[in-house]
Design an enzyme around this catalytic site. Structure first.
Site, PDB file in Angstrom:
ATOM      1  N   ASN B 649      70.873  64.006  72.625  1.00 23.36           N
ATOM      2  CA  ASN B 649      70.675  64.966  71.537  1.00 23.36           C
ATOM      3  C   ASN B 649      70.783  64.228  70.205  1.00 23.36           C
ATOM      4  O   ASN B 649      71.882  63.900  69.767  1.00 23.36           O
ATOM      5  CB  ASN B 649      71.718  66.094  71.616  1.00 23.36           C
ATOM      6  CG  ASN B 649      71.521  67.118  70.509  1.00 23.36           C
ATOM      7  OD1 ASN B 649      70.582  67.031  69.723  1.00 23.36           O
ATOM      8  ND2 ASN B 649      72.423  68.092  70.454  1.00 23.36           N
ATOM      9  N   THR B 652      73.569  65.484  67.538  1.00 20.18           N
ATOM     10  CA  THR B 652      74.978  65.124  67.690  1.00 20.18           C
ATOM     11  C   THR B 652      75.155  63.605  67.770  1.00 20.18           C
ATOM     12  O   THR B 652      76.180  63.083  67.335  1.00 20.18           O
ATOM     13  CB  THR B 652      75.574  65.799  68.938  1.00 20.18           C
ATOM     14  OG1 THR B 652      74.704  65.557  70.057  1.00 20.18           O
ATOM     15  CG2 THR B 652      75.693  67.295  68.728  1.00 20.18           C
ATOM     16  N   GLN B 656      77.717  61.224  65.662  1.00 18.58           N
ATOM     17  CA  GLN B 656      78.652  60.280  66.276  1.00 18.58           C
ATOM     18  C   GLN B 656      78.524  58.889  65.658  1.00 18.58           C
ATOM     19  O   GLN B 656      79.519  58.242  65.344  1.00 18.58           O
ATOM     20  CB  GLN B 656      78.374  60.189  67.781  1.00 18.58           C
ATOM     21  CG  GLN B 656      78.818  61.422  68.532  1.00 18.58           C
ATOM     22  CD  GLN B 656      80.317  61.463  68.666  1.00 18.58           C
ATOM     23  OE1 GLN B 656      80.902  60.673  69.389  1.00 18.58           O
ATOM     24  NE2 GLN B 656      80.949  62.352  67.946  1.00 18.58           N
ATOM     25  N   LYS B 719      73.592  55.307  77.315  1.00 23.05           N
ATOM     26  CA  LYS B 719      74.737  54.480  76.941  1.00 23.05           C
ATOM     27  C   LYS B 719      75.654  55.295  76.032  1.00 23.05           C
ATOM     28  O   LYS B 719      75.177  56.141  75.277  1.00 23.05           O
ATOM     29  CB  LYS B 719      74.277  53.235  76.183  1.00 23.05           C
ATOM     30  CG  LYS B 719      73.442  52.250  77.012  1.00 23.05           C
ATOM     31  CD  LYS B 719      72.977  51.104  76.114  1.00 23.05           C
ATOM     32  CE  LYS B 719      72.299  50.000  76.919  1.00 23.05           C
ATOM     33  NZ  LYS B 719      71.844  48.903  76.022  1.00 23.05           N
ATOM     34  N   GLY B 720      76.928  55.024  76.074  1.00 19.24           N
ATOM     35  CA  GLY B 720      77.871  55.763  75.237  1.00 19.24           C
ATOM     36  C   GLY B 720      77.683  55.420  73.770  1.00 19.24           C
ATOM     37  O   GLY B 720      77.329  54.296  73.412  1.00 19.24           O
ATOM     38  N   GLY B 722      79.933  57.130  71.235  1.00 25.33           N
ATOM     39  CA  GLY B 722      81.034  57.663  70.426  1.00 25.33           C
ATOM     40  C   GLY B 722      81.859  56.602  69.734  1.00 25.33           C
ATOM     41  O   GLY B 722      82.527  56.879  68.751  1.00 25.33           O
ATOM     42  N   GLU B 723      81.824  55.403  70.235  1.00 25.44           N
ATOM     43  CA  GLU B 723      82.729  54.382  69.700  1.00 25.44           C
ATOM     44  C   GLU B 723      82.023  53.222  69.008  1.00 25.44           C
ATOM     45  O   GLU B 723      82.612  52.538  68.180  1.00 25.44           O
ATOM     46  CB  GLU B 723      83.637  53.864  70.831  1.00 25.44           C
ATOM     47  CG  GLU B 723      84.595  54.949  71.292  1.00 25.44           C
ATOM     48  CD  GLU B 723      85.321  54.630  72.581  1.00 25.44           C
ATOM     49  OE1 GLU B 723      86.394  54.039  72.504  1.00 25.44           O
ATOM     50  OE2 GLU B 723      84.819  54.993  73.667  1.00 25.44           O
TER      51      GLU B 723
END
Lengths: 334, 756, 210
Positions: B649, B652, B656, B719-720, B722-723
């Site tokens: 998305n 969002t 992030q 793949k992530g 958030g960090e």
């Protein structure tokens, strides 16, 4: 927060009947206005009043803002935000408006009153947390944990071996620079004192100011002066907003074709109480305001400053803050 | 099975979708844990230690008992043996204790829990608790007498290849420097709260958590309960950032208190208590040595770290595992040491290894660029690689240089005068810096239940975590697209351990883990619908290959433009269709599912895979402004680019990336927990003195999402994200400050006093 | 100079707390009070708060903050506790149309004032306030915890006339911490809602007056 009796005082006469000791940690009776310092410190169990007297009804009479030929008169219960936004204050006393606007946050400025703001307690973490045993301000004779502790925010001017707490406010620094007086009403009637005599010194840290029991700050008077319009408040901090100063300067200049006729310098963020740098002011009189004269004045302003390790930088930062503020004020179009 | 190119599941995504929980969040209707209504609660208030080492010699409780509304107080004296110690964040049993005994491990340790009729009464009574301490001189941090230093126990062997020391000796260009990063606390705006309610043998815990099943399993162990009797509820989490990932010591005592009182008990820990009753990012020291040829090729890489931890726990983040994999280099050596002090146990905080360790590496890379008289972007290009330099495995995908190039172009990097101090805007010195961002791509096993009605309404249930990442929405988007529905037709239920488990919302695995299991469940639904259709006489697909059918636009579609209405196709399966799916990522054993149900942390990590090394990459460009006189450092603007596989998305995801970047600015300029060196106590444990950026600190930030297809990282190519945003930004800021001022700041945060 | 001119009839209110206050002399008697609120033996006070246009009555400890009154006693949990000491802005509500921090206000002291919380912004039919809609459209939040305070602060920011430029918005929204760091999108949301608040009914002036 200990249990307390809640009272409302509708008049200063009624307020005066309460034996307050606003400036003392062990006071049994406290006035409540904006609440932004009092309730905070009560929650932290630093202040433990047994009676809280809500004086917000006094707002009806004591929150005016009057700009006249003799000067500026501000009601003691005026909200910080109202004064910061006042067009005439911004125009004629910019240092006052700027000091208020740069303080706290919009919400806190809506809540806090001018009188409460000048009485704001220090942000010293060792004072604000009673689990630290040593704090002469909280418990006379217990020592000072900030000396030898983490003291980056602490004062370098007006400190003693008893206390190095920093006065955290902004508005009172501007008042100090502009020769303001504080209007008090209490059991003994009304009186006026210089803002410089309101806060007391670090030799007796457990007493914060010279208010007498039952006295309420009902107003401030800032005299009209040729330097008031060319005044500014410079606040240095680690983040851009919503933070206490690590150094600040309120300066006002009366210039005659670039030559200083009169200068006023107040210092904040580095002193035990709202600070006035009179020697620095005198050194500027009769001289053109230049990098060199400003630097020489700044050196005088910080004379006698004492660091305690983490806050050593404030001596040099303080000087630079004064220089920057003086140069900014001299460059102002009035 | 391929029907056409759009059967590639990665094609499902990419449409910006507003959060489906948006209305709940803007109206105050979203229930965070402490918002859950419970009947007639008693209120708990914690008493925490004012000394950092020693023992509780005794309590003076008379004044507290006399406080109006006082009910009870728990201390080691009356409940000490009734709870097993909470393990450390790595799951190891060695951890600091709370009420288990009179032992004090650290400042701010929970030593008593006061219970009263109201919040006001509980706070008052807690303040009246007198504590007598047998205090000992504590060790605060690195330089304190009494700390114990030891080599860490690595998860995977420390990276070592070739002869780093020898190559460094012989390298024509060298950089050798020491760096440090400060203690930081997550400080989510939501406080650490716990409400416990018993119903017979069954315990319900309302607590903000990033690990519904981890909290459930952990508490069952601590309280010796059957896990079936423990339910955790956390529908919305008011920020977490790692702080709510592992159970903390407080929860069991609140559960015990509720049992003793036979009444719900509600705890809202104070902001300052949050600094010591949960975890934090420990301070680090690092040494970096880089050797290079004159054309900038690395020939030697050495990175060693020191990290503070508590006395009993060996917790460490060992970011050298990541830094050793950033650039091609034939000779690599790394080491990590833990320094035990009288402190609470640290834990995960947004990009735990990369935030501190990429500061060391990316600062050193900038120093090397200056030593080489080479553009820092070109230095990264010269050393870019598609192969993991440590393991020799391919990266599943690596778009580092496209990120650098796109961000550099947007930033206007080519106009940079490399000379420090060359750029100025009035009274402000201006500098531009850049750095690499990266984060390993992790994925865990996950389970979900999915239903589809003939009317085309889907409902998916999983014990997921909405910590601000947009988890409800990413799952809804996945289901909607995979079943050919509108997002509005999908209901997502999460935040309750009565639902199928998913892993801890940490390590940026959440999107990959939950979307892959959701997609798998959708495939099962499709299989059932398609399987029934090909067998049915009345279906246009009778006798067709079921693999060629798919759900799209509210229809069952097949080759040759044939379609059948969804209601008919679903009804044929027997009405409402429900499936339960488990997804175990490639490389993990089948037992991973069991581990999930036991609340264990089982993860396929970006490093340590047999097939590939999986990371997301990015590049930060930042403009810093430093006042010529008073030396405040302020951020002028930021451009950051990231390539992180499939973007589920973009709405969002953008948030992030952006907020990660702001966290990086904050790590460089604002955040540091200050410690009183003698007392080993946190001093600035509040939000006025622990500086988070405010709105006025944040300049225009441009985020570029570089398209990247990855068919190896996991089936959906996710793949992530958030960090990754925070990583490397602290170095980019320091590099920009060097460019502005000529002053190299190697110790964070960057403060006025460093630049005077 | 004496500014203590005659100030009208003497009215005062004494509200007791719990035991332990007997040593402090009360001035006058509670019987003088015009709208006296008396504590019971446990230190509780019968209070009436006007929240979102409704009068809400409760027996509360005199020490109860407005925030705790809303959250723990009136089931209005939209206002959030993030620090309980005036440092984060999550508890922002409007009192008489002005944004204030409910954690640093005694509930007993704002009886008779108009209190507006996040629950009072949307219209009865559920239509969102333009600022609420703008926060969704601009993704002006992540975890959502600071959001009620941000939205109330944002509405006040516009109404005060402090939303004239991006820089002004940033400065006048700096009293609301967002740990998720949605700041640039909060600025965008305020810019989106600002013109709609000026023209659409049921907006600026109405907030706080409902």
């Amino acid at each position: 927060m200990r249990p307390f009796a809640y009272d409302r005082a509708e008049t200063t006469a009624l307020a005066a009947r309460h034996p307050t000791a606003q400036g003392q940690t062990d006071a049994k009776v406290q006035f409540l206005a904006g609440g932004t310092t009092l309730l905070d410190l009560m929650k932290l169990d630093v202040l433990r009043p047994e009676r809280v007297v809500d004086i917000t009804p006094l707002k009806a009479r004591h929150s005016g803002i009057e700009v006249g030929p003799d000067g500026l008169r501000l009601g003691g219960l005026a909200a910080m935000a109202a004064v910061a936004d006042h067009p005439a204050v911004k125009r004629d006393y910019p240092a006052i408006a700027e000091a208020l606007q740069l303080a706290a946050s919009p919400q806190l400025r809506n809540m806090a009153t001018l009188g409460g703001n000048v009485l704001q307690r220090t942000r010293c973490p060792y004072y604000r947390d009673p689990s630290w045993a040593a704090c002469n301000k909280r418990t006379p004779g217990s020592g000072c944990a900030a000396i030898g502790g983490f003291n980056r925010q602490h004062a370098v001017l007006g400190v003693s071996e008893r206390c190095i707490a920093q006065y955290p406010g902004d508005f009172a620094v501007a008042l100090a620079a502009l020769d303001a007086e504080v209007e008090l009403v209490g059991p003994g009637g009304a009186r006026r004192i210089s803002i410089l005599d309101l806060h007391t010194g670090s030799d007796r840290p457990h007493i914060e100011h010279s208010l007498r029991p039952g006295e309420v700050i009902v107003g401030f008077r800032v005299p009209a002066a040729p330097w008031a319009r060319r005044s500014t408040y410079l606040k240095i901090r680690d983040r851009q907003s919503y933070e206490f100063a690590i150094a600040s300067a309120a300066v006002a200049l009366d210039l005659d074709g670039g030559v200083v006729r009169h200068a006023r310098i107040g210092l904040g963020g580095m002193a035990y109480k709202p600070w006035r740098a009179k020697a620095a002011e005198a050194a500027l009189v009769g001289k053109p305001l230049t990098e060199d004269t400003a630097t020489a004045a700044a050196r005088l302003a910080l004379e006698g400053a004492v660091g305690h390790g983490h806050n050593d930088y404030k001596v040099e930062l303080g000087r630079r803050t004064v220089v920057r503020a003086l140069l900014a004020a001299s460059a102002t179009e009035v | 099975m391929a029907y056409d190119a759009s059967d590639d599941p990665r094609q499902l995504f990419g449409r910006p979708t507003p959060r489906i929980d948006g209305v709940a969040k803007v109206t105050g209707a979203a229930r965070y844990a402490s918002d859950e209504p419970v009947a007639n609660p008693a209120y708990a208030y914690l008493v925490t230690s004012a000394v950092a080492r020693g023992r509780v010699a005794g309590f003076d409780l008379d004044q507290a008992r006399a406080a109006p509304g006082f009910i009870d107080v728990l201390t080691h004296e009356n409940v000490g043996g009734q709870v097993k110690t909470n393990p450390d964040p790595a799951g190891k049993p060695d951890n600091t204790t709370t009420l288990e005994s009179d032992k004090i491990w650290h400042d701010g340790q929970i030593i008593a829990v006061v219970l009263a009729e109201s919040f006001e009464a509980a706070r008052d009574a807690a303040h009246r608790v007198g504590v007598r301490y047998a205090a000992e001189a504590p060790s605060a941090s690195f330089d304190s007498p009494g700390v114990q230093v030891e080599a860490h126990k690595p998860q995977t062997p420390d990276a070592k290849k070739g002869d780093a020391a020898g190559a460094f000796e012989g390298a024509p260009v060298k950089v050798e420097a020491r760096y440090s990063t400060p203690t930081q606390h997550h400080n989510p705006i939501e406080l650490f709260t716990t409400t416990c309610v018993w119903d017979g043998p069954k315990l319900t815990i309302y607590e903000p958590t990033q690990s519904m099943w981890g909290l459930k399993g952990g508490l069952a162990k601590q309280l010796s309960l059957d896990p079936k009797d423990v339910r955790t509820v956390s529908r919305f989490v008011g920020g977490a950032f790692g702080s709510k990932g592992s159970p903390t010591g407080r929860t069991a005592w609140i559960a015990l208190a509720a049992k003793r009182l036979n009444r719900p008990v509600k705890l809202i820990a104070s902001r300052d208590q949050g600094f010591t009753i949960a975890t934090y990012r420990a301070e680090t020291r690092q040494q970096v040595k880089l050797g290079a040829t004159r054309d900038g090729k690395l020939v030697s890489f050495f990175h060693e770290g020191w990290e503070v931890t508590s006395r009993p726990s060996g917790y460490n983040v060992a970011g050298v595992e990541t830094t050793a994999r950033m650039y091609a280099c034939p000779n690599i050596a790394t080491a990590v040491n833990v320094v035990h002090a009288d402190r609470n146990t640290p834990g995960f905080m947004r990009a735990p290894p990369e935030t501190p360790y990429m500061f060391g590496l990316e600062s050193a890379m900038d120093e090397l660029a200056y030593a080489l008289n080479m553009d820092p972007v070109e230095l990264r290009r010269v050393n870019d690689t598609q192969t993991d330099p440590v393991d020799g495995r391919p990266f599943s995908s690596r778009s580092l240089m496209p990120c650098f190039d796109q961000a550099a172009a947007r930033f206007g990097w080519s106009r940079r005068d490399p000379k420090p101090g060359a750029m100025r805007d009035g009274d402000w010195q201006v500098g531009w810096g850049c750095a690499t961002a990266c984060y390993p791509s992790n994925i865990g096993p996950a389970a979900a239940r999915l239903s589809l009605t003939p009317s085309g309404k889907a409902a998916i249930q999983l014990a997921g975590h909405e910590i601000g990442t947009g988890a409800y929405t990413t799952v809804a988007v996945t289901v909607a697209h995979a079943l050919g529905l509108k997002v509005e037709d999908v209901t997502v239920t999460m935040g309750d351990s009565d639902l199928p488990p998913v892993p801890v919302a940490g390590g940026s695995n959440n999107a990959a883990s939950t979307t892959n299991v959701a997609y798998k469940a959708c495939q099962m639904v499709r299989d059932r619908v398609a399987g029934a259709a090909v067998k049915a006489q009345d279906s246009p697909f009778h006798g067709a290959d079921p693999a060629a059918l798919r759900l799209q636009d509210g229809l069952l579609r097949g080759p040759g433009n044939l379609s059948e209405p969804l209601d008919k196709a679903v009804a044929r399966t027997g009405g409402r269709l429900e499936v339960y799916a488990e997804n175990i990522p490639a490389g993990l054993p089948p037992s991973a599912a069991q581990g999930l149900y036991e609340g264990k942390m089982v993860m396929s990590r970006g490093t340590g895979r047999k097939d590939v090394t999986a990371f997301a990459f990015g590049a930060h460009f930042v403009e810093m402004r430093v006042h010529v006189r008073t030396r405040e450092a302020r951020v002028g603007r930021v451009v950051s680019a990231f390539a992180a596989g499939t973007i589920v998305n973009p709405t969002t995801a953008h948030s992030q990336f952006m907020s990660g970047a702001i966290w990086g600015l904050s790590a460089a300029l604002h955040e540091a927990t200050e410690i009183d060196a003698d007392a080993a106590r946190y001093v600035n444990d509040n939000l006025a003195d622990y500086l988070l950026p405010v709105n006025a600190d944040v300049p225009p930030i441009e985020i570029i999402m570089v398209p990247e297809k990855d068919d190896r990282v996991n089936p959906l190519g996710v793949k992530g994200i958030g960090e990754i945003g925070i990583t490397g930004m602290n170095a980019a800021v320091a590099n920009a400050v060097f460019h502005a001022t000529g002053k190299r700041i190697r110790d964070l945060p960057i403060r006025v006093e460093h630049l005077l | 100079m004496d500014r203590t001119q005659p100030e009208g009839p003497s009215r005062r209110h004494v509200i007791g707390a719990a035991a332990g206050i007997a040593a402090v002399p009360a001035v006058g008697s509670a019987a003088e009070t015009g709208r006296a609120a008396q504590s019971d033996a446990s230190g509780k006070v019968d209070m009436t708060l006007t929240v979102n246009g409704q009068a809400r009555r409760a027996m509360l400890d005199v020490r109860t903050s407005l925030l705790d009154a809303l959250r723990e006693h009136l089931d209005l949990t939209g206002s959030k506790k993030g620090c309980d000491q005036g440092q984060c802005g999550a508890c922002t509500v409007h009192v008489d149309g002005e944004r204030v921090l409910s954690c640093l206000i005694l509930a007993v002291s704002v009886q008779g004032r108009r209190i507006t919380t996040i629950e009072g912004l949307a219209e009865a039919g559920g239509r969102l306030h333009p600022m609420q809609q703008a926060f969704i459209d601009q993704d002006g939040f992540q975890c959502g915890y600071c959001t009620p305070g941000q939205i109330l602060s944002a509405i006040a920011c516009v109404n005060e006339g402090h939303a004239g430029s991006d820089d002004e918005i940033r400065e006048y929204m700096s009293g609301n911490l967002c740990r998720c760091a949605a700041y640039p999108k909060i600025v965008a949301a305020i810019k989106q809602a600002r013109p709609q608040m000026a023209v659409s009914p049921g907006t600026p002036a109405k907030v706080g007056q409902v």
